[in-house]
Design an enzyme around this catalytic site. Sequence first.
Site, PDB file in Angstrom:
ATOM      1  CG  HIS A 133     131.978 -12.759 -32.542  1.00  7.95           C
ATOM      2  ND1 HIS A 133     131.415 -11.926 -31.618  1.00  7.95           N
ATOM      3  CD2 HIS A 133     133.041 -13.341 -31.927  1.00  7.95           C
ATOM      4  CE1 HIS A 133     132.116 -11.980 -30.488  1.00  7.95           C
ATOM      5  NE2 HIS A 133     133.097 -12.827 -30.640  1.00  7.95           N
ATOM      6  CG  ASP A 276     136.776 -15.903 -26.519  1.00 10.29           C
ATOM      7  OD1 ASP A 276     136.274 -15.620 -25.413  1.00 10.29           O
ATOM      8  OD2 ASP A 276     136.097 -16.096 -27.541  1.00 10.29           O
ATOM      9  N   GLY A 302     140.817 -10.080 -26.864  1.00 16.05           N
ATOM     10  CA  GLY A 302     139.747 -10.790 -26.170  1.00 16.05           C
ATOM     11  C   GLY A 302     138.556 -11.036 -27.087  1.00 16.05           C
ATOM     12  CG  HIS A 303     134.008 -13.045 -26.703  1.00 14.67           C
ATOM     13  ND1 HIS A 303     134.090 -14.346 -27.144  1.00 14.67           N
ATOM     14  CD2 HIS A 303     132.697 -12.706 -26.824  1.00 14.67           C
ATOM     15  CE1 HIS A 303     132.892 -14.767 -27.514  1.00 14.67           C
ATOM     16  NE2 HIS A 303     132.032 -13.794 -27.339  1.00 14.67           N
ATOM     17  CG  PHE A 304     132.828  -8.304 -27.937  1.00 15.68           C
ATOM     18  CD1 PHE A 304     131.939  -8.390 -29.001  1.00 15.68           C
ATOM     19  CD2 PHE A 304     132.427  -8.799 -26.714  1.00 15.68           C
ATOM     20  CE1 PHE A 304     130.670  -8.950 -28.852  1.00 15.68           C
ATOM     21  CE2 PHE A 304     131.152  -9.357 -26.550  1.00 15.68           C
ATOM     22  CZ  PHE A 304     130.278  -9.431 -27.624  1.00 15.68           C
TER      23      PHE A 304
END
Length: 326
Positions: A133, A276, A302-304
Amino acid sequence: MSRISISWIFGFLALFAFAVAHATTTPSSGLPYTVGNITLANGIDVFYREAGPSNGTTLLLLHGFPSSSHQFRNFIPILAGHGYHVIAPDYPGFGFTTVPSSLNFAYSFTTLTDTVAAFLDAKNISSFIPYMHDYGGPVGYRLAIQRPQSILALISQNANAYLEGFGQSFWPPVVFPLWNATTPAEFQTAANPVNSTVLSLRGIQSQYTTGSAKPRLIEPEAYWLDYSLINEKPGNRDIQIDLLTDYRSNVPLYPSWQAYFRQMQPKLLAAWVKNDIIFVPPGAHAYKRDLPNAEVVLLDAGHFLLETNLAQQANIVLAFLRKNGL
Ligand SMILES: *[C@@H]1O[C@H](CO)[C@@H](O)[C@H](O)[C@H]1NC(C)=O
Ligand SMILES: *[C@@H]1O[C@H](CO)[C@@H](O)[C@H](O)[C@H]1NC(C)=O
Ligand SMILES: *[C@@H]1O[C@H](CO)[C@@H](O)[C@H](O)[C@H]1NC(C)=O
Ligand SMILES: *[C@@H]1O[C@H](CO)[C@@H](O)[C@H](O)[C@H]1NC(C)=O
Ligand SMILES: *[C@@H]1O[C@H](CO)[C@@H](O)[C@H](O)[C@H]1NC(C)=O
């Protein structure tokens, strides 16, 4: 029935429930994974989380900025429960890995990769599947180039290997000025806004919430831990700025990573998110250019993404592994 006898009945019921709960808990259970650390020859103490049978296929979970193996805390038990040996180290500068100050460690993607490589050697892990990631991308792809015979497959969660993956609302305004600075004064001018925004609690929180379809599922502990670890450790803000600056060193390596994809045709899953702003979907689709058989999936998160879409991502990853006999 008197009050006393009712409370006795409840007392017995509670005792019974307690006994059942303990009878169904096997002695070896407790933590869904173990935590530990290994001190490398150079003195770096690498903290890691590990689970699953030691003879299972190893999934090496490589975390992103500004987090640590903590971002995989709920993912690890699921993968281990399906028979995989799962291991997630914290890089120098992140989480609970500690670097002796006497080492004068130069934080870069080269030294982060060297540290993970030394960690794998210390753990005798000679074949594995990187699950990457964000910052895990350059660490995992650099490892893959160094030891292609160790790589069973590659899994990318917004881990970038193509120019079109850079989100235009993040990199050019925030990070490129660090890359382009040629004098200490220019560097300081570029570093100040990064220091006050990206590394602030709000900035770290927004890495979790921006683009998330389910922000109410995001536990504040996650971004508070990242923020606390970055801000508690002396000099860590400077380390983070050095690494954002050094991210530049990955770009000239992209052609060699892409050549590795074309030549070796590793099995690759790009399970990215749509929303993201740091690494954007064209970077996921780009894998198809060099790996026509790559599997590309985009989730509404989203990103996480593991904070909100854990089961969905786990199912995608497990299906990919099963499909490929891994
Ligand atoms: C690292 O390992 C040592 C020895 O087992 C232990 O004393 C120490 O608490 C560990 N550190 C962390 C951060 O887990
Ligand atoms: C791992 O070891 C266990 C116990 O010895 C065995 O049942 C299992 O089949 C092994 N798994 C693999 C993948 O070799
Ligand atoms: C790795 O292998 C070496 C040599 O076989 C052994 O001495 C060492 O204890 C192993 N380390 C771990 C962490 O399994
Ligand atoms: C800075 O660097 C990036 C990438 O290296 C480049 O695309 C950009 O045009 C440069 N200039 C400015 C002013 O950001
Ligand atoms: C970032 O801010 C911290 C204080 O919060 C300071 O100690 C550090 O020197 C700053 N780093 C840079 C590169 O400006």
